[in-house]
Design an enzyme around this catalytic site. Structure first.
Site, PDB file in Angstrom:
ATOM      1  CG  HIS A  24     -30.222  -6.048   8.942  1.00  0.00           C
ATOM      2  ND1 HIS A  24     -30.751  -7.282   9.264  1.00  0.00           N
ATOM      3  CD2 HIS A  24     -28.876  -6.197   8.975  1.00  0.00           C
ATOM      4  CE1 HIS A  24     -29.776  -8.128   9.489  1.00  0.00           C
ATOM      5  NE2 HIS A  24     -28.614  -7.507   9.311  1.00  0.00           N
ATOM      6  CG  PHE A  25     -30.788  -2.750   2.928  1.00  0.00           C
ATOM      7  CD1 PHE A  25     -32.102  -3.032   3.297  1.00  0.00           C
ATOM      8  CD2 PHE A  25     -30.354  -3.153   1.683  1.00  0.00           C
ATOM      9  CE1 PHE A  25     -32.958  -3.713   2.438  1.00  0.00           C
ATOM     10  CE2 PHE A  25     -31.199  -3.833   0.806  1.00  0.00           C
ATOM     11  CZ  PHE A  25     -32.501  -4.116   1.191  1.00  0.00           C
ATOM     12  CG  HIS A  26     -24.931  -4.152   7.416  1.00  0.00           C
ATOM     13  ND1 HIS A  26     -24.498  -4.162   8.719  1.00  0.00           N
ATOM     14  CD2 HIS A  26     -25.521  -5.353   7.213  1.00  0.00           C
ATOM     15  CE1 HIS A  26     -24.812  -5.318   9.284  1.00  0.00           C
ATOM     16  NE2 HIS A  26     -25.425  -6.061   8.390  1.00  0.00           N
TER      17      HIS A  26
ATOM     18  CD  GLN B 137     -30.836 -12.706   7.448  1.00  0.00           C
ATOM     19  OE1 GLN B 137     -30.893 -13.574   6.567  1.00  0.00           O
ATOM     20  NE2 GLN B 137     -31.844 -11.921   7.743  1.00  0.00           N
TER      21      GLN B 137
HETATM   22  P1  DGP Z   1     -26.139  -9.251  10.056  1.00  0.00           P
HETATM   23  O1  DGP Z   1     -24.911 -10.051  10.394  1.00  0.00           O
HETATM   24  O2  DGP Z   1     -26.160  -8.756   8.605  1.00  0.00           O
HETATM   25  O3  DGP Z   1     -27.411  -9.978  10.449  1.00  0.00           O
HETATM   26  O4  DGP Z   1     -26.024  -7.925  10.953  1.00  0.00           O
HETATM   27  C1  DGP Z   1     -26.666  -7.725  12.167  1.00  0.00           C
HETATM   28  C2  DGP Z   1     -26.131  -6.433  12.728  1.00  0.00           C
HETATM   29  O5  DGP Z   1     -27.004  -5.999  13.747  1.00  0.00           O
HETATM   30  C3  DGP Z   1     -24.741  -6.545  13.365  1.00  0.00           C
HETATM   31  O6  DGP Z   1     -23.839  -5.696  12.648  1.00  0.00           O
HETATM   32  C4  DGP Z   1     -24.922  -6.068  14.786  1.00  0.00           C
HETATM   33  C5  DGP Z   1     -26.264  -5.379  14.771  1.00  0.00           C
HETATM   34  N1  DGP Z   1     -27.038  -5.519  15.988  1.00  0.00           N
HETATM   35  C6  DGP Z   1     -27.361  -6.686  16.610  1.00  0.00           C
HETATM   36  N2  DGP Z   1     -28.127  -6.445  17.704  1.00  0.00           N
HETATM   37  C7  DGP Z   1     -28.292  -5.092  17.742  1.00  0.00           C
HETATM   38  C8  DGP Z   1     -28.992  -4.230  18.635  1.00  0.00           C
HETATM   39  O7  DGP Z   1     -29.631  -4.640  19.612  1.00  0.00           O
HETATM   40  N3  DGP Z   1     -28.936  -2.892  18.367  1.00  0.00           N
HETATM   41  C9  DGP Z   1     -28.257  -2.393  17.282  1.00  0.00           C
HETATM   42  N4  DGP Z   1     -28.253  -1.067  17.118  1.00  0.00           N
HETATM   43  N5  DGP Z   1     -27.588  -3.178  16.423  1.00  0.00           N
HETATM   44  C10 DGP Z   1     -27.607  -4.510  16.656  1.00  0.00           C
END
Ligand code: DGP
Length: 142
Positions: free
Chosen positions: A99-101, A93
């Site tokens: 958040h859910f991917h 994380q």
């Molecule tokens: P996690 O590693 O599960 O916490 O995933 C965080 C995700 O968030 C990562 O795949 C990249 C995405 N992310 C980070 N910053 C931003 C942002 O400013 N905008 C968007 N759309 N996604 C972001």
């Protein structure tokens, strides 16, 4: 406490490519997608992780996850789709707002997922397995 990046997106303070939103949650494409259509489903309110998620918001998120997953399937016909949700930095994380991917998987298109799934090599007796199950059970809320 300062707002997380996802709280700022939900508030409209930071731009994002939003595919769905309502009063409880928002869905937008990942800024660093692992594949075409990689989308995040996020509650508007700042919940850090699964441990802090209330039942009502969780149910609403699951309804939205299902809706968006079907939209991705209908849009891009992926060969599969993983729903992933990370809790804690050890579990990858990086944004501490739950958040859910939704990660569509493609046999022939780009697929940067790289999932590793190996069975625990520690053999456990039936008694040990029972003890594990009982321990989880005794920690459940009603
Ligand atoms: P996690 O590693 O599960 O916490 O995933 C965080 C995700 O968030 C990562 O795949 C990249 C995405 N992310 C980070 N910053 C931003 C942002 O400013 N905008 C968007 N759309 N996604 C972001």
């Amino acid at each position: 406490m300062s707002k997380t990046i996802f709280e700022q997106i939900a508030a409209g303070d930071i731009p994002a490519n939003i595919v769905y939103e309502d009063e409880v949650c928002i869905a937008f494409t990942d800024a660093f997608p692992l594949s075409k259509g990689h989308t995040l489903v996020v509650p508007r309110k700042p919940v850090e992780n699964i441990y802090d998620l209330d039942e009502e918001t969780g149910a609403h998120l699951m309804k939205t996850i299902t809706n968006v997953a079907n939209a991705i399937r209908d849009a891009f016909s992926p060969d599969g789709l993983n729903v992933v949700q990370n809790n804690g930095s050890y579990a990858s994380q990086s944004v501490f707002h739950i958040h859910f991917h939704l990660i569509p998987r493609y046999k022939d298109g780009y697929d940067g997922f790289g999932y590793q799934w190996e069975q625990d090599p520690n053999e456990r007796t039936d008694a040990e397995k029972s003890e594990i199950e009982n321990t989880i059970r005794t920690h459940l809320n009603a």
